[in-house]
Design an enzyme around this catalytic site. Structure first.
Site, PDB file in Angstrom:
ATOM      1  N   SER A  90       0.793  -1.227   0.000  1.00 51.20           N
ATOM      2  CA  SER A  90       0.000   0.000   0.000  1.00 51.20           C
ATOM      3  C   SER A  90       0.825   1.276   0.000  1.00 51.20           C
ATOM      4  CB  SER A  90      -0.944   0.006   1.206  1.00 51.20           C
ATOM      5  OG  SER A  90      -0.218  -0.155   2.402  1.00 51.20           O
ATOM      6  N   HIS A 109      -5.132  -3.652  -2.761  1.00 51.15           N
ATOM      7  CA  HIS A 109      -4.778  -2.672  -3.802  1.00 51.15           C
ATOM      8  C   HIS A 109      -4.645  -3.298  -5.182  1.00 51.15           C
ATOM      9  CE1 HIS A 109      -4.233   0.680  -1.027  1.00 51.15           C
ATOM     10  NE2 HIS A 109      -3.818  -0.246  -0.175  1.00 51.15           N
ATOM     11  N   LYS A 122     -11.111   0.282  -2.498  1.00 45.97           N
ATOM     12  CA  LYS A 122     -10.129   0.958  -3.351  1.00 45.97           C
ATOM     13  C   LYS A 122     -10.648   0.986  -4.789  1.00 45.97           C
ATOM     14  CE  LYS A 122      -7.524   0.388   0.427  1.00 45.97           C
ATOM     15  NZ  LYS A 122      -7.919  -0.333   1.620  1.00 45.97           N
TER      16      LYS A 122
END
Ligand code: PMP
Length: 393
Positions: A183, A211, A242
């Protein structure tokens, strides 16, 4: 008087450039000109958001959330073991299992909650767990709470992981836990090598795809799909918060592990189920990323634009190329310097968050540029132009 020790420590943090403060950030609708925000009243291009595909404003997700509210209301009333499971959740978990090539899936309220709950549930004091040193804080916290034998290997270093695996008793239950895309660094491990190593030492693998979900692999399932190891990874965890433009998290794996979590994961058992609009939007997003690659292609074009601009501006001593993901760290070092550059960028109209210890190791303060499919070329070039003079020296 009783609070003076807290106040003194906060003051010391401020002097070291490590005080954190929640800025008021108002999102401007994306169709008004790329991802823009008003930060403490100042208009800026948003380079701090994990909404990599710009899906948080997608009409299909919004319509699904509204339809779910209208049909099922704004709240879910209780935990699933108390008040039952909404049919939308059943549909979402079925879709996720297919998406991830797993037998089953389970939804959680947030990624943080999922990681803590999962690790606490699957690990006991007699087990061994091996973590990349830069794993997300939620993975670290879950390992700590589990009281398992915890060993951390150097970032992405499979040789170091093997050394550690070789020292564990062969008969012990072992888990290897890693982020897929990291991240704060934007890089990722060789998951094929990691899974092969796990199989050699009979360890189970958990991958956090927070992610990577929606961005990698033939249907956007994540890096496990891209590396062709989905079916060899015991637990694929990820978030809707995300690239999927919503909030909440999931984990996919074998039926037996999902049943184990339903019975042991305290963050699942003792927490009210997610609200219907959140589930409706998540379901729409999971379907969308599998069928519509427009935003994903735009994001990759934006990464190429940023990379070209970084090379042309001679910034490769601070920004590693080739870029591996939409997370692009700009290494600065000291916290005070990191804040100074971030503040100067905001004054120039670019919101790029300063990331400081303890989120990252000491003296590795950085700006974290997060690219989105919604950025325009002019916004990306403008950012690099504003950044270049700030990195001199
Ligand atoms: N895992 C990783 C790798 C993350 O970066 C994050 C949060 N940014 C989480 C888990 C936690 O997810 P959430 O924000 O949904 O709690």
């Amino acid at each position: 008087m009783l609070l003076s020790s807290y106040a003194a420590e906060l003051k010391q943090k401020a002097q070291q450039g490590q005080l954190r403060r929640c800025k008021t950030v108002e999102t401007i609708p994306i169709d008004v000109g790329g991802p823009q925000v008003r930060v403490d009243g100042r208009l800026a291009v948003n380079f701090s958001s994990n909404d990599y595909l710009g899906l948080s404003h997608h009409p299909r997700l919004q319509a699904a959330a509204i339809a779910a509210v209208q049909q099922y209301g704004t709240g879910s009333a209780a935990s699933r073991l108390i008040c039952g499971t909404n049919p939308l959740v059943v549909e979402l978990e079925t879709e996720l299992a297919r998406f991830k090539k797993a037998e089953a899936a389970l939804v959680f309220n947030s990624g943080y909650q999922a990681n803590v709950a999962i690790l606490q549930a699957i690990l006991g004091p007699q087990d061994w767990v091996f973590c990349d040193r830069l794993n997300h804080a939620s993975l670290m916290d879950g390992c700590l709470l589990s009281k398992a034998r915890w060993s951390r290997y150097r970032h992405l270093d499979l040789g170091h992981l093997e050394e550690k695996l070789a020292k564990a008793p062969p008969q012990a239950r072992k888990w290897i836990v890693t982020d897929s895309v990291f991240s704060m660094d934007g890089d990722f491990p060789d998951l094929k090598g990691l899974v092969a190593l796990a199989e050699r030492y009979q360890a189970l693998v958990m991958v956090d795809e927070a992610h990577a979900t929606g961005l990698y692999g033939a249907t956007g399932s994540g890096l496990c799909q891209q590396f062709g190891v989905s079916e060899r990874v015991a637990l694929q965890m990820g978030t809707f918060s995300k690239a999927l433009g919503g909030s909440g998290a999931y984990v996919a794996g074998s039926r037996v592990l999902i049943d184990w979590l339903i019975n042991h994961a305290r963050g699942f058992i003792y927490s009210t189920a997610q609200s219907p609009p959140v589930i409706g939007a998540a379901l729409a997003a999971v379907k969308l990323v599998q069928s519509d690659f427009t935003q994903r292609e735009r994001l990759w074009q934006n990464m190429a634009t940023l990379q070209r601009a970084v090379v042309a501006a001679g910034l490769t001593h601070r920004i590693s190329v080739p870029l591996q993901s939409p997370i692009v760290p700009v290494l600065i070092g000291e916290s005070v310097d990191t804040l100074r550059v971030s503040d100067a960028l905001l004054a120039a109209g670019y919101f790029v968050q300063a990331i400081r210890p303890p989120t990252v190791p000491p003296k590795t303060g950085r700006l974290r540029i997060a690219l989105s499919a919604s950025h325009t070329e002019a916004q990306i070039l403008g950012l690099v132009k504003a950044l270049a003079p700030l990195l001199v020296g």
